[in-house]
Design an enzyme around this catalytic site. Structure first.
Site, PDB file in Angstrom:
ATOM      1  N   HIS A   1      50.911 108.469 110.578  1.00  0.00           N
ATOM      2  CA  HIS A   1      49.851 107.569 110.079  1.00  0.00           C
ATOM      3  C   HIS A   1      48.507 108.250 110.321  1.00  0.00           C
ATOM      4  CE1 HIS A   1      48.184 103.180 109.843  1.00  0.00           C
ATOM      5  NE2 HIS A   1      47.301 104.055 109.370  1.00  0.00           N
TER       6      HIS A   1
ATOM      7  N   HIS B   1      50.396  99.799 104.625  1.00  0.00           N
ATOM      8  CA  HIS B   1      49.678  99.168 105.731  1.00  0.00           C
ATOM      9  C   HIS B   1      49.949  97.661 105.637  1.00  0.00           C
ATOM     10  CE1 HIS B   1      47.570 102.947 106.018  1.00  0.00           C
ATOM     11  NE2 HIS B   1      46.661 102.505 106.869  1.00  0.00           N
TER      12      HIS B   1
ATOM     13  N   GLU C   1      47.916  94.738 110.122  1.00  0.00           N
ATOM     14  CA  GLU C   1      46.856  95.343 110.949  1.00  0.00           C
ATOM     15  C   GLU C   1      45.874  94.201 111.262  1.00  0.00           C
ATOM     16  OE1 GLU C   1      44.394  98.200 108.843  1.00  0.00           O
ATOM     17  OE2 GLU C   1      43.466  98.948 110.705  1.00  0.00           O
TER      18      GLU C   1
ATOM     19  N   ASP D   1      45.441 107.566 112.907  1.00  0.00           N
ATOM     20  CA  ASP D   1      44.788 106.831 111.810  1.00  0.00           C
ATOM     21  C   ASP D   1      43.584 107.602 111.246  1.00  0.00           C
ATOM     22  OD1 ASP D   1      44.616 104.730 110.013  1.00  0.00           O
ATOM     23  OD2 ASP D   1      43.868 103.256 111.441  1.00  0.00           O
ATOM     24  N   ASP D   2      42.422 107.468 111.886  1.00  0.00           N
ATOM     25  CA  ASP D   2      41.195 108.146 111.432  1.00  0.00           C
ATOM     26  C   ASP D   2      40.514 108.767 112.657  1.00  0.00           C
ATOM     27  OD1 ASP D   2      41.081 107.068 108.548  1.00  0.00           O
ATOM     28  OD2 ASP D   2      41.353 105.268 109.769  1.00  0.00           O
TER      29      ASP D   2
ATOM     30  N   HIS E   1      44.939 109.408 107.938  1.00  0.00           N
ATOM     31  CA  HIS E   1      44.220 109.519 106.667  1.00  0.00           C
ATOM     32  C   HIS E   1      43.424 110.818 106.703  1.00  0.00           C
ATOM     33  CE1 HIS E   1      45.034 105.236 105.726  1.00  0.00           C
ATOM     34  NE2 HIS E   1      45.047 105.142 107.044  1.00  0.00           N
TER      35      HIS E   1
HETATM   36  N1  ADE Z   1      41.993 103.552 105.444  1.00  0.00           N
HETATM   37  C1  ADE Z   1      41.712 104.394 106.445  1.00  0.00           C
HETATM   38  N2  ADE Z   1      42.037 103.836 107.618  1.00  0.00           N
HETATM   39  C2  ADE Z   1      42.539 102.616 107.362  1.00  0.00           C
HETATM   40  C3  ADE Z   1      43.050 101.560 108.147  1.00  0.00           C
HETATM   41  N3  ADE Z   1      43.117 101.623 109.482  1.00  0.00           N
HETATM   42  N4  ADE Z   1      43.465 100.437 107.531  1.00  0.00           N
HETATM   43  C4  ADE Z   1      43.391 100.345 106.204  1.00  0.00           C
HETATM   44  N5  ADE Z   1      42.919 101.310 105.423  1.00  0.00           N
HETATM   45  C5  ADE Z   1      42.509 102.438 105.988  1.00  0.00           C
HETATM   46 ZN    ZN Z   2      45.602 103.640 108.325  1.00  0.00          ZN
END
Ligand code: ADE
Ligand code: ZN
Length: 316
Positions: free
Chosen positions: A14, A194, A197, A275-276, A16
């Protein structure tokens, strides 16, 4: 403990790619293209990384992605991430990319996909990091827009291994994308999404039953629904959990409140992901470390989480 966690072989499921854009590279690319930025310097940009919810983060994340313009930019972004994988013994990664974030700004689909996949294949040959790219649809846009993206993507079908669904969750249930996911699956692509969340457990049910996903991204709100947890355990559906993301976006107030280890003990196939990472304060090892510090995660639990990530790969 950090060194031990870092050395553990793991997969990242997971991630991006647009979320790996570190402020230093963002400024470098802005300079490369003569783009004026609203932040004076790297520190000012980092100081803006304070989010009350998912949408506040997404607004900044989409603004940042505007500096990604050429094949070389997408290559540089992906290559920097793969070097992190190498440093942290991430032996396999299945990153997402959001083509619509770029095609809607006039960047051709092939520019994006060629830059990314060239770096991924160099990463495999030069760094030994294997990968499988996931094309993710933006759920705040329409299903027709997702269908048009799939049309653009099919001539490049060898460049990605699955489809996904991301962006603003609340008010955009998985069922909105039933037809495009059915078509992608008929074309031979496994699906992930996703769900759970910020959105309710019902979105996880929908992702399973209406999109036919084989993995749930996040899924932490499954904890509120015992019947759903039974199903996820019975079918051993992997959940790609992102601890630092969850605290940064206020899904949990504090790491000590995170339910990942309870879910692991309940028999759920949970994994740890970043994630990011450029926006949330760390890559995979930092996420493991946060679980150790905030929840007392043991080495045995870390080993199970890492093994789950290797088991849950789409590409083996
Ligand atoms: N795009 C990038 N990170 C995300 C996240 N945590 N949830 C949904 N979309 C995303
Ligand atoms: Zn994500």
């Amino acid at each position: 403990m950090y060194d031990w966690l870092n050395a553990l072989p793991k997969a990242e499921l997971h991630l991006h790619l647009e979320g790996t854009l570190e402020p230093e590279l963002l400024f470098k690319l802005a300079e490369r293209h003569g783009v004026a930025l609203p932040w004076g310097d790297v520190e000012a940009l980092r100081a803006a990384y304070n989010f009350g919810n998912l949408q506040e983060f997404l607004d900044l994340y989409y603004a940042g992605a505007d500096v990604l313009r050429t094949e070389q930019d997408f290559y540089d972004l992906t290559w920097a991430y793969l070097q992190k994988c190498k440093e942290q013994n991430v032996i396999h990664t299945e990153p997402f990319f959001d083509p619509q974030t770029h095609t809607d700004r006039g960047i051709p689909f092939e520019v994006v996909v060629r830059g990314i996949t060239q770096a991924l294949s160099d990463g495999e040959r030069q760094l030994g990091v294997t990968s499988g790219l996931i094309l993710s649809f933006l759920r705040h846009l329409s299903e027709d827009a997702a269908q048009a993206t799939l049309d653009q993507a099919l001539p490049f079908r060898d460049h990605f291994v699955a489809v996904g669904l991301d962006s603003s969750e609340k008010g955009h249930p998985p069922s909105k994308f039933k037809r495009v996911f059915a078509r992608a699956r008929a074309e031979g692509f496994p699906a992930v999404a996703h769900a759970g969340e910020e959105g309710p457990p019902e979105y996880i049910w929908e992702a399973l039953d209406q999109l036919g996903v084989v993995r749930i991204d996040h899924g932490v709100r499954a904890f509120e629904d015992e019947r759903l947890m039974d199903r996820l355990v019975d079918q051993q559906i992997p959940l790609t959990v992102c601890p630092l993301s969850n605290t940064k976006l206020c899904v949990f107030d504090d790491m000590s409140q995170h339910t990942i280890l309870k879910m692991l003990d309940r028999g759920l196939k949970v994994t740890v992901n970043s994630d990011d990472p450029a926006y949330f304060g760390g890559y995979v090892t930092e996420n493991f470390m946060a679980l150790h510090e905030g929840l007392g995660m043991t080495q045995a639990q870390a080993q199970r989480l890492a093994q789950n990530s290797l088991d849950a790969r789409l590409v083996k």
